[in-house]
Design an enzyme around this catalytic site. Structure first.
Site, PDB file in Angstrom:
ATOM      1  N   VAL A  15      47.336  48.173  48.681  1.00 35.80           N
ATOM      2  CA  VAL A  15      46.465  47.763  49.918  1.00 35.80           C
ATOM      3  C   VAL A  15      46.399  45.774  49.192  1.00 35.80           C
ATOM      4  O   VAL A  15      46.339  46.109  48.226  1.00 35.80           O
ATOM      5  CB  VAL A  15      45.327  48.620  49.719  1.00 35.80           C
ATOM      6  CG1 VAL A  15      44.461  48.786  47.747  1.00 35.80           C
ATOM      7  CG2 VAL A  15      44.034  48.198  50.507  1.00 35.80           C
ATOM      8  N   SER A  24      48.247  42.241  39.381  1.00 36.25           N
ATOM      9  CA  SER A  24      48.075  42.031  40.842  1.00 36.25           C
ATOM     10  C   SER A  24      48.461  42.002  41.689  1.00 36.25           C
ATOM     11  O   SER A  24      49.157  41.038  41.495  1.00 36.25           O
ATOM     12  CB  SER A  24      46.457  40.316  40.658  1.00 36.25           C
ATOM     13  OG  SER A  24      46.784  40.044  41.548  1.00 36.25           O
ATOM     14  N   ARG A  25      47.539  42.744  42.295  1.00 35.07           N
ATOM     15  CA  ARG A  25      48.901  42.959  43.933  1.00 35.07           C
ATOM     16  C   ARG A  25      48.265  41.328  45.279  1.00 35.07           C
ATOM     17  O   ARG A  25      49.415  41.289  45.279  1.00 35.07           O
ATOM     18  CB  ARG A  25      48.254  44.505  45.058  1.00 35.07           C
ATOM     19  CG  ARG A  25      49.135  45.503  44.105  1.00 35.07           C
ATOM     20  CD  ARG A  25      47.849  46.261  45.203  1.00 35.07           C
ATOM     21  NE  ARG A  25      47.909  47.572  44.330  1.00 35.07           N
ATOM     22  CZ  ARG A  25      46.815  48.530  44.064  1.00 35.07           C
ATOM     23  NH1 ARG A  25      46.084  48.614  45.518  1.00 35.07           N
ATOM     24  NH2 ARG A  25      46.774  49.592  43.749  1.00 35.07           N
ATOM     25  N   ASN A  26      47.411  41.085  44.525  1.00 37.76           N
ATOM     26  CA  ASN A  26      46.815  40.185  45.635  1.00 37.76           C
ATOM     27  C   ASN A  26      48.281  39.066  45.137  1.00 37.76           C
ATOM     28  O   ASN A  26      48.088  38.101  45.528  1.00 37.76           O
ATOM     29  CB  ASN A  26      46.023  39.363  45.302  1.00 37.76           C
ATOM     30  CG  ASN A  26      44.642  40.728  46.003  1.00 37.76           C
ATOM     31  OD1 ASN A  26      44.722  40.494  47.282  1.00 37.76           O
ATOM     32  ND2 ASN A  26      43.922  41.841  44.875  1.00 37.76           N
ATOM     33  N   TRP A  53      43.077  53.643  40.920  1.00 38.51           N
ATOM     34  CA  TRP A  53      42.054  53.221  40.551  1.00 38.51           C
ATOM     35  C   TRP A  53      41.135  54.400  39.941  1.00 38.51           C
ATOM     36  O   TRP A  53      40.534  54.735  38.757  1.00 38.51           O
ATOM     37  CB  TRP A  53      40.702  52.313  41.216  1.00 38.51           C
ATOM     38  CG  TRP A  53      39.957  51.860  40.449  1.00 38.51           C
ATOM     39  CD1 TRP A  53      38.547  51.016  40.730  1.00 38.51           C
ATOM     40  CD2 TRP A  53      39.288  51.242  38.764  1.00 38.51           C
ATOM     41  NE1 TRP A  53      37.927  50.990  40.503  1.00 38.51           N
ATOM     42  CE2 TRP A  53      38.966  50.732  39.128  1.00 38.51           C
ATOM     43  CE3 TRP A  53      40.918  51.830  37.814  1.00 38.51           C
ATOM     44  CZ2 TRP A  53      38.354  50.363  37.814  1.00 38.51           C
ATOM     45  CZ3 TRP A  53      40.224  51.331  36.567  1.00 38.51           C
ATOM     46  CH2 TRP A  53      38.671  50.243  36.562  1.00 38.51           C
ATOM     47  N   LYS A  91      37.094  36.673  44.817  1.00 38.22           N
ATOM     48  CA  LYS A  91      38.413  37.145  43.760  1.00 38.22           C
ATOM     49  C   LYS A  91      39.412  37.001  44.208  1.00 38.22           C
ATOM     50  O   LYS A  91      40.133  36.489  44.420  1.00 38.22           O
ATOM     51  CB  LYS A  91      37.963  37.164  42.434  1.00 38.22           C
ATOM     52  CG  LYS A  91      37.704  38.636  42.592  1.00 38.22           C
ATOM     53  CD  LYS A  91      38.751  39.608  42.294  1.00 38.22           C
ATOM     54  CE  LYS A  91      38.585  41.008  42.726  1.00 38.22           C
ATOM     55  NZ  LYS A  91      39.372  41.701  41.644  1.00 38.22           N
TER      56      LYS A  91
END
Ligand SMILES: NC(=O)c1ccc[n+]([C@@H]2O[C@H](COP(=O)([O-])OP(=O)(O)OC[C@H]3O[C@@H](n4cnc5c(N)ncnc54)[C@H](O)[C@@H]3O)[C@@H](O)[C@H]2O)c1
Length: 337
Positions: A277, A252-254, A11, A189
């Site tokens: 992360v 999206s890593r999540n 980012w 979120k």
């Protein structure tokens, strides 16, 4: 304008490139000396942002001293590092220089407060703080794909300055006075994205995921309003906008971590396999603690906590959610005729 970007992850890199495109003089700080040398030499981070090259005139440093001469700071470090990095920054940053935080999460070291509170405290209230947050994957921003985001701050001047500095033909910035709602939407979120990934990994349907996302947002807004946010912020870019992108995208890593858990991996294995992360893991603990503290009912967050921290079974957690006592959708009840 002279801008100091703290953080050389995906980012920080994407935003540094966007700021450079707008004609600003950008310096990027790396956490480790090795990373600094590698980036100075290679000018790219193939693992995080394949094919993206840093322009030659973005300077890369490993010292915070650049903060003494900057006009604006962008804080782009993982959530677990925001407090420590802000404290380090406070030692050198002159008063009145705005700090724009782009990290998403809550400060576990200081009672799960919002990052703007952490930063303001570190700076002894002498610097305006802005949260820049929304549905923004670095992979897309770094390639100039049209994106919209919100700059939220108690200071209108700081929010509008952020808008002017970042905005261009592919990066549209809105302003908002509700920094509480913007920060909470961005942090929580990620819990729902992890759960949406688990739903996908278990092979459940689109109906299941839509229900999970919608009811998840209801819970987030319920807690957010109790913590001082405006309800309508959760219907904006930092709320439902970010929720959609995080729950539906393969960037999206999540969500990716959730898919692996749904497919049978342990939480530890899933986090290791994603390799970067996974903020939703930490946000789940924060949501669980704050819901308890504020006395807010958050069954989805509790189910996620059970799966991630208490080794709970994901299918059993879904059965528990589906088997809850009947209730109405909105908070109001009918007046019986
Ligand atoms: N990647 C995105 O698309 C995106 C979009 C919006 C917001 N964010 C948020 O931005 C923040 C940073 O995410 P990212 O995707 O750039 O992360 P990343 O995993 O790509 O990079 C993390 C960076 O932090 C550095 N780091 C590691 N330990 C550190 C420490 N103790 N102190 C300071 N720095 C340390 C690493 O060297 C690495 O450069 C997160 O809070 C994330 O939620 C990310």
């Amino acid at each position: 304008m002279k801008i100091f970007v703290l953080g050389s992850g995906s980012w920080g890199t994407a935003l540094a490139i966007n700021l450079h495109k707008n004609g600003h003089t950008v310096t990027m700080w790396t956490f480790s000396a090795d990373e600094c040398k590698r980036l100075q030499r290679e000018r790219t981070n193939e693992k995080l942002l394949p094919g993206i090259i840093l322009p030659d005139d973005i300077e890369i440093v490993n010292s915070m001293d650049e903060a003494k001469n900057t006009e604006l700071v962008v804080l782009a470090v993982p959530s677990f590092a925001v407090a420590a990095t802000a404290e380090q920054l406070a030692e050198v940053l002159p008063a009145d220089i705005p700090v724009i935080n782009v990290g998403k999460g809550l400060d576990a070291k200081h009672g799960y407060c919002r990052f703007s509170e952490t930063i303001r405290k570190a700076m002894k209230g002498q610097n305006p703080v802005v949260a820049l947050t929304g549905p923004t994957h670095a992979e897309e921003v770094s390639r100039g794909i049209p994106t919209a985001i919100v700059a939220a701050s108690e200071s209108r001047k700081a929010a509008e300055m952020t808008q002017d500095v970042f905005m261009n033909d592919t990066f549209r910035v809105y302003t908002s006075p509700d920094i509480v709602g913007a920060e909470l939407g961005g942090a929580f979120k990620n819990i729902i994205a992890l759960g949406a990934g688990i739903s996908d990994g278990l092979g459940l349907g689109d109906n299941s995921k839509a229900a999970f996302m919608t009811r998840g947002l209801t819970e987030i807004a319920r807690l957010g309003v109790k913590l001082g946010a405006r309800q309508d912020t959760f219907a904006g870019l930092s709320g439902v906008g970010d929720l959609i992108v995080t729950c539906c995208s393969m960037h999206s890593r999540n969500r990716r971590a959730g898919i692996l858990i749904g497919q049978g991996k342990t939480v530890k294995q899933a986090m290791e396999e994603v390799g970067a992360v996974v903020e939703g893991y930490y946000a789940t603990e924060a949501g669980h603690m704050l819901a308890k503290k504020m006395g807010v009912e958050m069954p989805i967050v509790q189910a996620m906590y059970h799966v991630l921290y208490e080794n709970g079974n994901a299918r059993d957690a879904i059965s528990t959610l589906m088997g809850r006592a009947k209730t109405h959708e909105s908070e109001e009840v009918w007046i019986t005729k």
